[in-house]
Every structure is written in C-alpha cells, then in structure tokens.
Design an enzyme around this catalytic site. Sequence first.
Site, PDB file in Angstrom:
ATOM      1  N   LYS A   1      36.238  23.296 -53.093  1.00  0.00           N
ATOM      2  CA  LYS A   1      37.072  24.235 -52.351  1.00  0.00           C
ATOM      3  C   LYS A   1      36.395  24.563 -51.023  1.00  0.00           C
ATOM      4  O   LYS A   1      35.236  24.962 -50.992  1.00  0.00           O
ATOM      5  CB  LYS A   1      37.285  25.529 -53.141  1.00  0.00           C
ATOM      6  CG  LYS A   1      38.147  26.553 -52.397  1.00  0.00           C
ATOM      7  CD  LYS A   1      38.513  27.742 -53.261  1.00  0.00           C
ATOM      8  CE  LYS A   1      37.495  28.829 -53.235  1.00  0.00           C
ATOM      9  NZ  LYS A   1      37.572  29.727 -52.063  1.00  0.00           N
TER      10      LYS A   1
ATOM     11  N   LYS B   1      44.733  30.589 -47.199  1.00  0.00           N
ATOM     12  CA  LYS B   1      45.569  31.778 -47.476  1.00  0.00           C
ATOM     13  C   LYS B   1      46.493  32.138 -46.303  1.00  0.00           C
ATOM     14  O   LYS B   1      46.413  33.221 -45.726  1.00  0.00           O
ATOM     15  CB  LYS B   1      44.688  32.990 -47.823  1.00  0.00           C
ATOM     16  CG  LYS B   1      43.813  32.789 -49.048  1.00  0.00           C
ATOM     17  CD  LYS B   1      43.093  34.076 -49.424  1.00  0.00           C
ATOM     18  CE  LYS B   1      42.263  33.962 -50.675  1.00  0.00           C
ATOM     19  NZ  LYS B   1      41.058  33.130 -50.573  1.00  0.00           N
TER      20      LYS B   1
ATOM     21  N   THR C   1      41.536  40.246 -55.391  1.00  0.00           N
ATOM     22  CA  THR C   1      40.795  40.964 -56.453  1.00  0.00           C
ATOM     23  C   THR C   1      39.847  42.019 -55.877  1.00  0.00           C
ATOM     24  O   THR C   1      39.289  42.815 -56.624  1.00  0.00           O
ATOM     25  CB  THR C   1      39.981  39.987 -57.332  1.00  0.00           C
ATOM     26  OG1 THR C   1      39.366  39.050 -56.486  1.00  0.00           O
ATOM     27  CG2 THR C   1      40.868  39.294 -58.333  1.00  0.00           C
TER      28      THR C   1
ATOM     29  N   ARG D   1      28.834  29.598 -57.082  1.00  0.00           N
ATOM     30  CA  ARG D   1      27.380  29.713 -57.201  1.00  0.00           C
ATOM     31  C   ARG D   1      26.775  29.170 -58.497  1.00  0.00           C
ATOM     32  O   ARG D   1      25.671  28.606 -58.440  1.00  0.00           O
ATOM     33  CB  ARG D   1      26.967  31.177 -56.959  1.00  0.00           C
ATOM     34  CG  ARG D   1      27.111  31.552 -55.494  1.00  0.00           C
ATOM     35  CD  ARG D   1      27.183  33.047 -55.279  1.00  0.00           C
ATOM     36  NE  ARG D   1      28.447  33.594 -55.768  1.00  0.00           N
ATOM     37  CZ  ARG D   1      28.773  34.875 -55.687  1.00  0.00           C
ATOM     38  NH1 ARG D   1      27.933  35.735 -55.141  1.00  0.00           N
ATOM     39  NH2 ARG D   1      29.939  35.284 -56.145  1.00  0.00           N
TER      40      ARG D   1
HETATM   41  O1  C5P Z   1      30.372  31.781 -56.419  1.00  0.00           O
HETATM   42  P1  C5P Z   1      31.639  32.155 -57.142  1.00  0.00           P
HETATM   43  O2  C5P Z   1      31.863  31.365 -58.406  1.00  0.00           O
HETATM   44  O3  C5P Z   1      31.746  33.647 -57.368  1.00  0.00           O
HETATM   45  O4  C5P Z   1      32.785  31.719 -56.123  1.00  0.00           O
HETATM   46  C1  C5P Z   1      34.127  31.996 -56.392  1.00  0.00           C
HETATM   47  C2  C5P Z   1      34.978  31.500 -55.260  1.00  0.00           C
HETATM   48  O5  C5P Z   1      36.321  31.923 -55.512  1.00  0.00           O
HETATM   49  C3  C5P Z   1      34.629  32.041 -53.887  1.00  0.00           C
HETATM   50  O6  C5P Z   1      34.987  31.044 -52.936  1.00  0.00           O
HETATM   51  C4  C5P Z   1      35.489  33.247 -53.745  1.00  0.00           C
HETATM   52  O7  C5P Z   1      35.781  33.563 -52.421  1.00  0.00           O
HETATM   53  C5  C5P Z   1      36.760  32.776 -54.471  1.00  0.00           C
HETATM   54  N1  C5P Z   1      37.601  33.849 -54.982  1.00  0.00           N
HETATM   55  C6  C5P Z   1      37.157  34.817 -55.857  1.00  0.00           C
HETATM   56  N2  C5P Z   1      38.019  35.773 -56.292  1.00  0.00           N
HETATM   57  C7  C5P Z   1      39.282  35.769 -55.876  1.00  0.00           C
HETATM   58  C8  C5P Z   1      39.755  34.807 -55.001  1.00  0.00           C
HETATM   59  C9  C5P Z   1      38.867  33.843 -54.569  1.00  0.00           C
HETATM   60  O8  C5P Z   1      36.012  34.811 -56.255  1.00  0.00           O
HETATM   61  N3  C5P Z   1      40.107  36.668 -56.342  1.00  0.00           N
END
Ligand code: C5P
Length: 237
Positions: free
Chosen positions: A35, A64, A126, A217
């Site tokens: 992504k 988005k 969120t 991460r």
């Molecule tokens: O590192 P992590 O697993 O937390 O990354 C989650 C990804 O999903 C990030 O790119 C974050 O911006 C995205 N995201 C999120 N929650 C949302 C929408 C998108 O964590 N509600």
Amino acid sequence: MLQSHERIFCALDTTDVSEAVQLSKNLKGYVGGVKLGLEFFMANGADGFKQVADTEIPIFLDLKFHDIPNTVAGAIRAVAPLAPKILTIHTQGGSEMMRRAQETAIEEADKHGLEKPWVVGVTILTSLDENDIGATGIEGAVPTAVERLAKLASTNSLDGVVCSPMEITLLRETISEDFKLVVPGIRPAGSAVGDQKRVLTPKEAVDNGADILVIGRPITQAPDPIKAAQKIAEGLA
Ligand code: C5P
C-alpha cells in the site's frame, strides 16, 4: 478465493523510493501487494509509483479522493494508467461521486486494456470518535455511521470499504458477501500495537470476514520482513 498471502497488503509508510522498491522486491510473492499512501505519492508522484510498480508487485494506491464527482472522476482517469490494484475514495463524497468513480474506473480499464481496480470507500476515519463526528454534524454512534456509509457505498456500486477490525462482523451481517472489506489495525499475536487502539490478529480478522488485511509496521519494522509476512500468511492458512 484468495490464497492466504494474497490477503496481506503491506503498508509502506515512507517517502523513500529506494526503501519502498527494496521492500517490494523482497516481499513480492510473500504478500498480495503493498500500500502506497498520500505521504509517498505527494513526495514522489507517479514516477515514484512507477518505480515500485516496476517490481511487478500489486499496489493499493490509498489517496482517499474526496471532491465533487467530476473532479474525482478526473483523478481516477489520471491514475488509471498506473494500474493500481485497489484505490480509495471517501464515501462522504456522496452517491453520485461514488457512482462516477466506479463508472470511470470501468471505462478507463477498458480503454487501457487493464484490470479494473477495486474502488473502495473510506467510511469514518478511525481517528474520529463519536464526539468528533458529532461536531461535524454526524449524529449517533460511530458503528451506526460506518454501517450507513458502507451500505450507501454498496448501493452505489463500490467494490467495498475500508473498515476497522471492530466493524467487520457488523458489516458482514448487513452487506452482501462479495462486498470487499479492507481492514487495517491488524496485529499478529504478540507484536507491538504501536498507536493502533483497536486491533485484531490476522486470523481473527479473516475468520470474521475480512478480505484484505493492511499490515504495516509488523512487517516493515521486523528484523526479517519476509519471515514476518510468511508467518502471518501461515497463521491464516
Ligand atoms: O503500521 P500499521 O500496521 O499500523 O499500518 C496500518 C496502515 O493502515 C497505515 O498505512 C495506516 O495509515 C492505515 N490505516 C489505519 N487505520 C485506518 C485507515 C488506514 O491504520 N483506519
């Protein structure tokens, strides 16, 4: 039916093109794709996207879009030749915007002889709670608003929505089975939660009905990202 590893899209939250390219080369075949978000695209534009796409890994382009229907359609026309596998728009842009977005994605895919990207809607970010959405005039609980917007997205022919792990069950109960649920906030058992507040494990999310898991991460910061991705996919099998 997607294979386990194909459900995983690794969030490359970086502006560094060489880091994104290297991770994509390494992860190809071990995840469904990567992504790239606003941060990466604002820094590197279509050229940066193409460098990652040259690794032949599928890309979820998470920009988005939220504007009037004509402008969102124009943005989709502009990114369509890049052939993202998934792209996102805000459902709060309304019914006509969503319909035009999907129609444009279909037309452009035909025109360029490409596979149509999934056009997926963002419901309520969120980062917002009930007080925050109340202040913007959206009354009621967050899940109620998410459900309403997801239904609107489904009625207006979007392929699915992005939702939090806590909303998977609710949306699976109320919207058709082929409506895709793309879910961030996923943490393999035992891994650092970081700033995510409401998390599920990959297996819990898929068992509840998630289609795609967005995981950043826990893969990108792992000492061995390939191993981390493999372990997550094995846990889903
Ligand atoms: O590192 P992590 O697993 O937390 O990354 C989650 C990804 O999903 C990030 O790119 C974050 O911006 C995205 N995201 C999120 N929650 C949302 C929408 C998108 O964590 N509600």
